[in-house]
Structure formats: structure tokens, C-alpha cells
Design a protein around this motif. Structure first.
Motif, PDB file in Angstrom:
ATOM      1  N   UNK A   1      -8.569  -4.266  -6.716  1.00 59.98           N
ATOM      2  CA  UNK A   1      -8.186  -5.281  -7.926  1.00 59.98           C
ATOM      3  C   UNK A   1      -7.756  -6.404  -7.217  1.00 59.98           C
ATOM      4  N   UNK A   2      -8.184  -7.744  -7.530  1.00 61.68           N
ATOM      5  CA  UNK A   2      -7.906  -8.932  -6.991  1.00 61.68           C
ATOM      6  C   UNK A   2      -6.303  -9.422  -7.708  1.00 61.68           C
ATOM      7  N   UNK A   3      -5.483 -10.006  -6.819  1.00 57.43           N
ATOM      8  CA  UNK A   3      -4.279 -10.200  -7.173  1.00 57.43           C
ATOM      9  C   UNK A   3      -4.045 -11.026  -8.622  1.00 57.43           C
ATOM     10  N   UNK A   4      -5.048 -12.032  -8.709  1.00 57.12           N
ATOM     11  CA  UNK A   4      -5.226 -12.927  -9.963  1.00 57.12           C
ATOM     12  C   UNK A   4      -5.299 -12.046 -11.074  1.00 57.12           C
ATOM     13  N   UNK A   5      -6.315 -11.097 -10.958  1.00 50.79           N
ATOM     14  CA  UNK A   5      -6.549 -10.250 -12.031  1.00 50.79           C
ATOM     15  C   UNK A   5      -5.404  -9.299 -12.256  1.00 50.79           C
ATOM     16  N   UNK A   6      -4.871  -8.793 -11.352  1.00 50.38           N
ATOM     17  CA  UNK A   6      -3.641  -7.785 -11.301  1.00 50.38           C
ATOM     18  C   UNK A   6      -2.533  -8.258 -12.154  1.00 50.38           C
ATOM     19  N   UNK A   7      -2.200  -9.704 -11.932  1.00 51.32           N
ATOM     20  CA  UNK A   7      -1.211 -10.240 -12.435  1.00 51.32           C
ATOM     21  C   UNK A   7      -1.658 -10.918 -13.904  1.00 51.32           C
ATOM     22  N   UNK A   8      -2.834 -11.128 -14.108  1.00 50.73           N
ATOM     23  CA  UNK A   8      -3.375 -11.716 -15.437  1.00 50.73           C
ATOM     24  C   UNK A   8      -3.927 -10.760 -16.293  1.00 50.73           C
ATOM     25  N   UNK A   9      -5.137 -10.394 -16.333  1.00 53.94           N
ATOM     26  CA  UNK A   9      -5.996  -9.786 -17.374  1.00 53.94           C
ATOM     27  C   UNK A   9      -5.554  -8.392 -17.266  1.00 53.94           C
ATOM     28  N   UNK A  10      -5.551  -7.770 -16.193  1.00 50.49           N
ATOM     29  CA  UNK A  10      -5.159  -6.314 -16.066  1.00 50.49           C
ATOM     30  C   UNK A  10      -3.779  -5.851 -16.318  1.00 50.49           C
ATOM     31  N   UNK A  11      -2.701  -6.830 -15.976  1.00 50.35           N
ATOM     32  CA  UNK A  11      -1.487  -6.598 -16.352  1.00 50.35           C
ATOM     33  C   UNK A  11      -1.134  -6.949 -17.791  1.00 50.35           C
ATOM     34  N   UNK A  12      -1.815  -7.878 -18.368  1.00 51.00           N
ATOM     35  CA  UNK A  12      -1.874  -7.994 -19.976  1.00 51.00           C
ATOM     36  C   UNK A  12      -2.216  -6.961 -20.617  1.00 51.00           C
ATOM     37  N   UNK A  13      -3.622  -6.481 -20.164  1.00 54.67           N
ATOM     38  CA  UNK A  13      -4.178  -5.277 -20.836  1.00 54.67           C
ATOM     39  C   UNK A  13      -3.215  -3.985 -20.920  1.00 54.67           C
ATOM     40  N   UNK A  14      -2.769  -3.686 -19.704  1.00 51.87           N
ATOM     41  CA  UNK A  14      -1.990  -2.552 -19.793  1.00 51.87           C
ATOM     42  C   UNK A  14      -0.500  -2.695 -20.462  1.00 51.87           C
ATOM     43  N   UNK A  15      -0.063  -3.788 -20.534  1.00 50.43           N
ATOM     44  CA  UNK A  15       0.977  -4.349 -21.073  1.00 50.43           C
ATOM     45  C   UNK A  15       0.527  -4.214 -22.810  1.00 50.43           C
ATOM     46  N   UNK A  16      -0.311  -4.552 -23.103  1.00 57.47           N
ATOM     47  CA  UNK A  16      -0.684  -4.562 -24.609  1.00 57.47           C
ATOM     48  C   UNK A  16      -1.040  -2.986 -25.033  1.00 57.47           C
ATOM     49  N   UNK A  17      -1.677  -2.199 -24.254  1.00 52.79           N
ATOM     50  CA  UNK A  17      -1.973  -1.011 -24.508  1.00 52.79           C
ATOM     51  C   UNK A  17      -0.777   0.061 -24.415  1.00 52.79           C
ATOM     52  N   UNK A  18       0.290  -0.458 -24.091  1.00 54.36           N
ATOM     53  CA  UNK A  18       1.612   0.390 -24.020  1.00 54.36           C
ATOM     54  C   UNK A  18       1.630   1.157 -22.806  1.00 54.36           C
ATOM     55  N   UNK A  19       0.751   1.043 -21.808  1.00 55.96           N
ATOM     56  CA  UNK A  19       0.863   1.474 -20.526  1.00 55.96           C
ATOM     57  C   UNK A  19       1.955   1.342 -19.406  1.00 55.96           C
ATOM     58  N   UNK A  20       2.402  -0.059 -19.676  1.00 55.92           N
ATOM     59  CA  UNK A  20       3.377  -0.681 -18.865  1.00 55.92           C
ATOM     60  C   UNK A  20       4.277  -1.527 -19.676  1.00 55.92           C
ATOM     61  N   UNK A  21       5.417  -2.007 -19.308  1.00 55.90           N
ATOM     62  CA  UNK A  21       6.126  -3.286 -19.550  1.00 55.90           C
ATOM     63  C   UNK A  21       6.030  -4.042 -18.670  1.00 55.90           C
TER      64      UNK A  21
END
Length: 354
Positions: free
Chosen positions: A217-237
Motif C-alpha cells: 500500500x502506497x504511503x499516500x493511501x495509507x495515510x489518506x484513504x485507507x487510514x480514513x476508512x479504517x478509522x471510520x469503520x472502527x478498526x483503528x483510532x
């Protein structure tokens, strides 16, 4: 976005958040949604209980919706920290006890909190205990004041009345959530699975980024889209927009809830009329619930988390100096100090002039 052109999976998953005062029957409601028998001896929820609930998609045959259910304890000490987890792209159940009434259910408090933290999120207003008393609130007023309320539903977890209606409403509104049916590349799913399998309470942002890079996973997506999705789904804070909070990725929500509650329950800070001395961090955050020491590098993260959600305010006597104290409004005494001078009409006039 090249990753989505590779093998991907349509993820029908969302976060379902239940909020309300203690004793409203949120845990019993969840049992009823799983079609489990009513348990009169069910214990009160402390902290956060996370589970899953599956429902058939209302429009797509053979497709299942997976709802990650977050049941929040309604006690005052937990109410303050629940704000950390009220994410934007979620479905909310605001639950109140018809036997006790809307006032005691503090409906305006919960609805206002959601409006501030998740202004676009749909809300189902659910009254419980209708086998004992029918709901009596000004529904038109609530619907007019809070357009996020999509439906008002009445249920009894004891008799099962209204549960099927609520099941259908959950599926209907969950299916419309922004993250529902989004394509997830296989690399994203591998990151999610590895994060969920970790035993740690938290990891550094660097460790999270290393994991993402290792899975492709590219760094930009890790910090952006994927990080946001995981946060909003309750997988991480993961508060990626905050230069202090984004240094830590929290994997276990009850761990951070406990850490902040140590401040809000601290009798020494309460005896100081809510003044938190930063020199006391090592005493307050000495031992976590597993008997392990909190890393001092987490102190500024915890402090910033409280500041972000208005649980504390740093006291700066001089702007150019580093603050060494914070005010915890929740620990302020109800009665003002006797030494505090009274507010006079002259003071009021001066305030208006300013």
C-alpha cells in the motif's frame, strides 16, 4: 488509483454506534437484534463493547451487510471519552427508555453531540421498554430540530415488539452509508487483518506505515484513504489530520478510554478544583489496566486527545511560555470559590464595551 485496478473486493461493512444514558437497554437491544432471549440479569456496560451484526442487503440479493456494533456505557465518566469514537460515516442509534422519559434520556445532549461530530450521519431514534410504558415525547420537535433523524422506532427487547421493524430500518439506512459497497484491494484487506490480529494497544504511525508498505500500500493511501476508512469503520483510532495525534495508531479503544478516565477520576486534580499539573502525568499514568507502565511519550498524545474534544484546556499565563498546567472543566466544583469576587453591573458594562 492503480491499486483498485488490481484484484479488489466490494466491502459491505459499516459502523453502527449505540449511544444513550445508562439503563436505557442498549445491550439488551443488541441481544434482541441477534434474536437472543431477554436476560433480566444482564450487567451494565462499562467502557465500550464491540461486536458484529449481519443483515441481508435490502436491495442486492444474496449480499450481506456487516455492521460493527459499538455499545457505549452511559455513565458520566465514559460519556466524556466516547466522543473519540463517534465517526462521521456511521449509522447511529440514539436509545432512550420510554419508562423514564426523554428528559432523563438526555436526547438533546446526544443528538447535539452527533450533530457536531458527525453532521451528515443518519440517526435512528429508538425508544425501549414500550412493554412498560408508551413513549411520550414531542416527535415533531425532534424531527424538525435534528434533520439527521431518519426514523423514530419503538421497541421492547423483552417481548420483541418492534425488533423486526428496527432490523429493516438498520439494513435500509446502513446500505446507503458512504463506505458501504466500496472496493477494497487485497492489499488493504491484508493490512486490516494484520492490524486486528495485533495484541498491542497501540502502534506508532511509523509501524503502521511500515506494515502498509510491506503489504504493497502506497504511503499516500495509507495515510489518506485507507487510514480514513479504517478509522471510520472502527478498526483503528487514527487522527491523521493532527500533527500530535497522528504519531499513534490506537488498536484497542478501551485502553485509551481507561487512560483518559484516570485523569477524569483523579481525586488530587479534583481537589485542586480541576487544575491538572503536567508534572503529575507520571503519577496519573503510571500503570494501565494490565499492570504495565504507560510510555511517557504517550503523555502529550493523551493531553492533545483531551484538548481536541474539549475535555481540558492548557493554562498559559504568558503566551510565549510553555504551559505546565491544564484545566479539566469536568472536575470544576459546582459552587464557585468564596474568594471569587461577585460579578457587578460595572463589570457587565465593561464587558459590553469590550
Amino acid at each position: 488509483m492503480q491499486e483498485l485496478h488490481h484484484e479488489s473486493y466490494l466491502k459491505y461493512e459499516a459502523k453502527l454506534i449505540l449511544v444513550g444514558e445508562g439503563g436505557t437497554g442498549k445491550s439488551s437491544l443488541l441481544r434482541a437484534l441477534h434474536y437472543k432471549d431477554f436476560d433480566i440479569s444482564l450487567k451494565t456496560t462499562h467502557g465500550i463493547e464491540i461486536d458484529t451484526l449481519s443483515r441481508p442487503h435490502p436491495d442486492i440479493p444474496d449480499q450481506t451487510l456487516l455492521l460493527n456494533t459499538w455499545d457505549f456505557g452511559g455513565q458520566d465518566i465514559y460519556r466524556a471519552t466516547h466522543q473519540f469514537f463517534l465517526t462521521k460515516r456511521s449509522l447511529y442509534l440514539v436509545v432512550w427508555n420510554a419508562r423514564l422519559g426523554g428528559e432523563q434520556g438526555k436526547l438533546d445532549y446526544w443528538l447535539n453531540t452527533i450533530r457536531v461530530l458527525a453532521p451528515e450521519a443518519p440517526i435512528l431514534l429508538v425508544s425501549t421498554h414500550i412493554d412498560e410504558r408508551m413513549p411520550d415525547i414531542n416527535e415533531p420537535r425532534y424531527l424538525a430540530d435534528y434533520p439527521q433523524i431518519k426514523e423514530v422506532i419503538r421497541i421492547s427487547s423483552k417481548t420483541g415488539e418492534g425488533i423486526d421493524e428496527l432490523q429493516r430500518a438498520l439494513a435500509r439506512h446502513a446500505a446507503k452509508l458512504p463506505l458501504m459497497g466500496q472496493p477494497w484491494p487485497r492489499s488493504w484487506i491484508k493490512v486490516e487483518q494484520e492490524l486486528l490480529a495485533k495484541p498491542e494497544h497501540h502502534i506508532s504511525e511509523g509501524a503502521y506505515m511500515d506494515l502498509c508498505m510491506k503489504k504493497g500500500v502506497h504511503a499516500t493511501l495509507a495515510q489518506g484513504t485507507l487510514g480514513s476508512y479504517l478509522h471510520d469503520l472502527g478498526k483503528i483510532l487514527y487522527f491523521r489530520d493532527d500533527p500530535i495525534l497522528n504519531k499513534v495508531v490506537i488498536l484497542k479503544p478501551n485502553w485509551v478510554t481507561k487512560a483518559i478516565s484516570l485523569v477524569l477520576e483523579d481525586t488530587i486534580t479534583r481537589d485542586r478544583n480541576g487544575i491538572l499539573e503536567h508534572s503529575e502525568f507520571s503519577r496519573i499514568w503510571a500503570i494501565d489496566e494490565q499492570g504495565k507502565s504507560y510510555d511517557p511519550s504517550l503523555y502529550p498524545v493523551f493531553l492533545r486527545l483531551m484538548e481536541r474534544f474539549d475535555l481540558c484546556y492548557q493554562i498559559n499565563l504568558f503566551p510565549e511560555e510553555r504551559s505546565t498546567r491544564s484545566l479539566i472543566p469536568q472536575l470544576l466544583p459546582y459552587q464557585p470559590p468564596s474568594s471569587l469576587p461577585s460579578w457587578t453591573s460595572a463589570d457587565e458594562k465593561m464587558e459590553k464595551c469590550l
